[in-house]
Structure formats: structure tokens, C-alpha cells
Motif scaffolding. Sequence first.
Motif, short mmCIF file in Angstrom:
data_model
loop_
_atom_site.label_atom_id
_atom_site.label_comp_id
_atom_site.label_asym_id
_atom_site.label_seq_id
_atom_site.Cartn_x
_atom_site.Cartn_y
_atom_site.Cartn_z
N SER A 1 0.82 -1.33 -0.03
CA SER A 1 0.06 0.05 0.15
C SER A 1 0.99 1.32 -0.15
O SER A 1 0.52 2.23 0.82
N LEU A 2 1.83 1.33 -1.08
CA LEU A 2 2.70 2.18 -1.07
C LEU A 2 2.42 3.13 -2.41
O LEU A 2 2.71 2.43 -3.41
N VAL B 1 4.45 8.40 2.93
CA VAL B 1 5.06 7.14 3.27
C VAL B 1 6.19 6.67 2.78
O VAL B 1 6.91 5.81 3.36
N LEU B 2 6.22 6.94 1.51
CA LEU B 2 7.44 6.36 0.53
C LEU B 2 8.91 6.98 1.08
O LEU B 2 9.88 6.20 0.93
N ASP C 1 -5.54 7.79 3.64
CA ASP C 1 -5.97 8.76 2.52
C ASP C 1 -5.50 7.83 1.06
O ASP C 1 -5.17 8.26 0.21
N SER C 2 -5.58 6.53 1.16
CA SER C 2 -5.35 5.66 0.17
C SER C 2 -6.38 6.15 -1.25
O SER C 2 -7.46 6.20 -1.13
N PRO D 1 -9.60 3.63 2.45
CA PRO D 1 -8.84 4.48 2.66
C PRO D 1 -7.70 4.25 3.67
O PRO D 1 -6.55 4.78 3.44
N GLU D 2 -8.21 3.37 4.58
CA GLU D 2 -7.25 2.95 5.66
C GLU D 2 -6.40 1.91 5.64
O GLU D 2 -7.21 0.88 5.49
#
Length: 273
Positions: free
Chosen positions: A166-167, A173-174, A186-187, A192-193
Motif C-alpha cells: 500500500s505504497l 510514506v515512501l 488516504d489511500s 482509505p485506511e
Amino acid sequence: MSRSGCHTERGELRIYESSDEVATELADYIAESSEVSVKERGFFAIALSGGSLISLMRKLCEAPYNKTVDWTKWYIFSADERIVAKNHADSNYKLAKDCLLSKVPLIPSHVYSINDSLSAEEAASEYEFVLRQLVKTRTVGVSEINDCPKFDLILLGMGPDGHVASLFPNHVVLEEEDEWVTFITDSPEPPPERLTFTLPVINSASNVAVVVTGISKPETLHLVIDDVGPDCSMLPARMVNPGNGNLVWFLDKLAASELEAFKCTEQEGKSRK
């Protein structure tokens, strides 16, 4: 069975005629990885992403693997997970359980799913804590170059946008370097989570296999593998680079159709005719 294969700066490419051939060869690869790890360490620590990757692992439920693989030595983790109930249709755990985990003789306590009663932040923190305990006992190995866990095998898919686990592209988060497991709320894709391994953990694995099939991904795969375009370095799949490990891409010809290596192989084949 392999249509073509080659080594590139982006790892080893294994290109097959169909997704069914990918599934067959992937099962062989996983079974061999398991055998090597059990002989060397006594355990096989494997982390799975979700999506179509899980269905492509289906051959492991069949002979000979369901009998010959030492399933009692497997320790299974989620490379990423959606923050939903375990019985929710979006749960990677549910998908893995329905397609694979319930069909082979695993030890249930060796399957590490997230605590679905917690918030995304709390679930990520707890999952990392559990992982750290297993690294201390060397059930999961430890990297020689940092304190990250060294999984025997991490299996990933790739989205049409180039995301892995989920990157997602351009997400903060990267840049995470300290945490092993982090979370997002906020996907760009629902839900989203999510919880996800960070890049340092992925890149500390002994082996990483990225499985990509279908007609929705050839252009992105071309950017990732062939290093074309000004923004290709920012694609998460491009950032997968296990420094002391092996990177293998399992591709069908639809996904690989835009790759330079595939085009060269196709042209050589036509020239011989």
C-alpha cells in the motif's frame, strides 16, 4: 514453459505465455524458496500482498505442493492490509484465507493477521511490535546492513499506477525510513485506511518477487523496468530494490508487451522463422 527470461538492472524477468503459466511457475518458485529457507534457518518467513497475487498462488493448494511443502515451518505475514474486519470482502487476510491458507496444513498460530479492532495507527504499531519479537527470536531473520527484518520471501503485486503493497505514488510514506510497518488513511483506492510494510523492510528481504499480469499494466511496467520518462524513478515499484537480496518479476506476455526485453525476444523469434 518460460516464454523468455533475462537479467536486467531491475532484477530477473521471467515472462510467460499466460497467467496460468505464471501461477504454475510461481508455485515452483515459492516451494523452492521454502525448501531452501527451512534447510538454512529452520523457518520460512513469507509476507504476502493482496489482490490478484493471491489467486495466482492457487497452485500451491494442489499436488505435489500440498503434500511436499513443509507447511509447519511457514510463518506468514501481511505486506499490507486494509483496515477492515477480517471477514470483510476487502480484507487481504480473508482473500488469502479463502484462496490458500484454509486449504493447506499450516499451523494457524503461524499466520499473523492484523488486529482489526484497532485504528490504523494502533494496528500498525501492534503489528510492528509482534514482528520485532519474532526478529529477536530469529523466526524472522535480521538484515546484515540495518535492523530491519529480513524476510525469506516477500510477494508483491503491482497496480496500474505503479503502487506496491500500500505504497502509492507521491505519498509521504515512501519516505519513511525508521518504521517497519506504517499506515495511511488516504489511500487513492478504497478502502482509505491501510497498513503497509515500508520500503526499507521490503528492500531488506532475501527474495522479493513481483507478480504482474494482464492488459492494464504494460505501460507502467515499461516505465518501471526500462527506466523511461522523467518520473519513472518516483514509481513505488521502481523503488523496490533489495540491496542484499534477489528481485524476480513474474510476468505474462500481456503485462510484458511494452518491455524492451520482450520486444527484442519477439523480434528474434520472428527472425528465426
